[in-house]
Design an enzyme around this catalytic site. Structure first.
Site, PDB file in Angstrom:
ATOM      1  N   ARG A  39       0.833  -1.203   0.000  1.00  0.00           N
ATOM      2  CA  ARG A  39       0.000   0.000   0.000  1.00  0.00           C
ATOM      3  C   ARG A  39       0.867   1.252   0.000  1.00  0.00           C
ATOM      4  NH1 ARG A  39      -0.904   4.879   2.320  1.00  0.00           N
ATOM      5  NH2 ARG A  39      -0.488   3.997   4.389  1.00  0.00           N
ATOM      6  N   ASP A  40       1.469   1.574   1.120  1.00  0.00           N
ATOM      7  CA  ASP A  40       2.261   2.790   1.234  1.00  0.00           C
ATOM      8  C   ASP A  40       3.471   2.743   0.307  1.00  0.00           C
ATOM      9  OD1 ASP A  40       2.956   5.268   2.149  1.00  0.00           O
ATOM     10  OD2 ASP A  40       3.795   4.591   4.040  1.00  0.00           O
ATOM     11  N   CYS A  70       5.356   9.822  -0.505  1.00  0.00           N
ATOM     12  CA  CYS A  70       4.002  10.349  -0.365  1.00  0.00           C
ATOM     13  C   CYS A  70       3.748  11.354  -1.482  1.00  0.00           C
ATOM     14  CB  CYS A  70       3.815  11.024   0.993  1.00  0.00           C
ATOM     15  SG  CYS A  70       2.168  11.752   1.196  1.00  0.00           S
ATOM     16  N   HIS A  76       6.610   4.746  12.479  1.00  0.00           N
ATOM     17  CA  HIS A  76       6.637   4.703  11.014  1.00  0.00           C
ATOM     18  C   HIS A  76       7.635   5.747  10.530  1.00  0.00           C
ATOM     19  CE1 HIS A  76       4.275   4.328   7.058  1.00  0.00           C
ATOM     20  NE2 HIS A  76       5.151   5.296   6.841  1.00  0.00           N
ATOM     21  N   HIS A  99      10.309   7.285   7.535  1.00  0.00           N
ATOM     22  CA  HIS A  99      10.797   7.361   6.155  1.00  0.00           C
ATOM     23  C   HIS A  99      12.292   7.643   6.191  1.00  0.00           C
ATOM     24  CE1 HIS A  99       6.976   7.408   3.717  1.00  0.00           C
ATOM     25  NE2 HIS A  99       6.529   7.422   4.960  1.00  0.00           N
TER      26      HIS A  99
END
Length: 300
Positions: free
Chosen positions: A16-17, A240, A207, A209
């Site tokens: 997904r991400d 994103c 989470h 990045h």
């Protein structure tokens, strides 16, 4: 002496991400094989896809088919649904775990879903109550918990207050994100220490990045704060669409390797994880940059 858990839960967000920002459309059958490979590697919690508008996120246009074919009764299958329309689509499937998301930053939230943070929470709270009445697992993704690409540094107290609202609404899990990969380890330790102190009965997940190559350092700092759940993405895929410059997520293989070297169990088989990455790699627009993967590709 480092304060380390014996076991860590890895929540795989690659399908997904990881793929949502991919420029090339990854064929649906490849996504299914990718998910199956990740399961074989031992990943028991996974974000499969998202019910969002294909107009804004074309990569997720096959969400219904992915959910129909990729649910595993023995695993936690998570689908992102950002609004009422998405939630209603979830109800038409057998999926029992839903992720919702809100940015601490108003500017980011407006860019992302055309609503302020307050407007998003007003819409989401009754949805969360409804989901819990129907016995769904609800995961709240807190974006821009440290920094925003438009507003800069986020006040720690603002992130805690938003988490508090979600906890009071009844969510099962908080996934707290360094969306643009700008957090420093001391900032991660501070925020997650506070979250552990305040929300003792809620699953807390970090989470990160890897925009500035600090994801592993932030994970180590979060471990020291008592966090034992981490979102990661196979191959370090991700980014994103509404956060300019944000790089991919912490690479699952790098995180698992680091934790294994520290004697922490994850239940993830690195060889099978690499096999899963190889399924999707030919369909990506960019090369996989994770350290463990590059070393594996060079030696085997």
């Amino acid at each position: 002496m480092l304060n380390l858990p014996k076991k860590v839960s890895i929540i795989e967000v690659g399908p997904r991400d990881g793929l949502q920002n991919e420029k090339l459309f990854v064929p649906t059958d490849i996504k299914k094989q990718f998910i199956a490979g990740l399961r074989k590697a031992g990943l028991q919690e996974m974000e499969l896809t998202s019910f969002v508008s294909p107009k804004w996120v074309p990569q997720m246009g096959d969400a219904a088919e992915i959910v129909a074919d990729c649910l595993d009764a023995d695993a936690r299958n998570i689908v992102l649904a950002p609004n009422r329309k998405g939630i209603d689509r979830v109800y038409s499937t057998d999926c029992q775990a839903v992720a919702v998301f809100v940015g601490v930053s108003n500017s980011f939230n407006l860019k992302n879903i055309n609503k302020t943070t307050r407007e998003s929470m007003k819409e989401l709270k009754p949805i969360i109550y409804e989901l819990k009445e129907k016995n769904y697992f609800v995961r709240a993704c807190i974006s821009t918990a440290f920094y925003c690409p438009y507003e800069g540094k986020i006040d720690e107290s603002d992130s805690i207050k938003l988490c508090q609202e979600f906890v009071e609404a009844g969510v099962d899990e908080l996934s707290v994100a360094d969306t643009i990969g700008m957090a420093a380890p001391n900032e991660s330790f501070s925020l997650f220490s506070q979250l552990k102190k305040h929300f003792t009965n809620t699953l807390l997940t970090a989470h990160f990045h890897d925009t500035r190559k600090l994801a592993l350092a932030n994970i180590l700092a979060s471990l020291q704060a008592g966090i034992d759940r981490f979102d990661t993405s196979a191959g370090g895929l991700g980014g994103c669409p509404f956060a300019p410059g944000a790089a991919g997520n912490a690479a699952t293989e790098d995180v698992v390797y680091m934790l294994a070297r520290m004697g922490i169990e994850t239940g993830v088989d690195l060889n099978k994880l690499i096999e899963a990455i190889e399924v999707v790699r030919p369909h990506l627009s960019s090369q996989i940059e994770s350290g463990y993967y590059r070393l594996h590709a060079q030696t085997g």
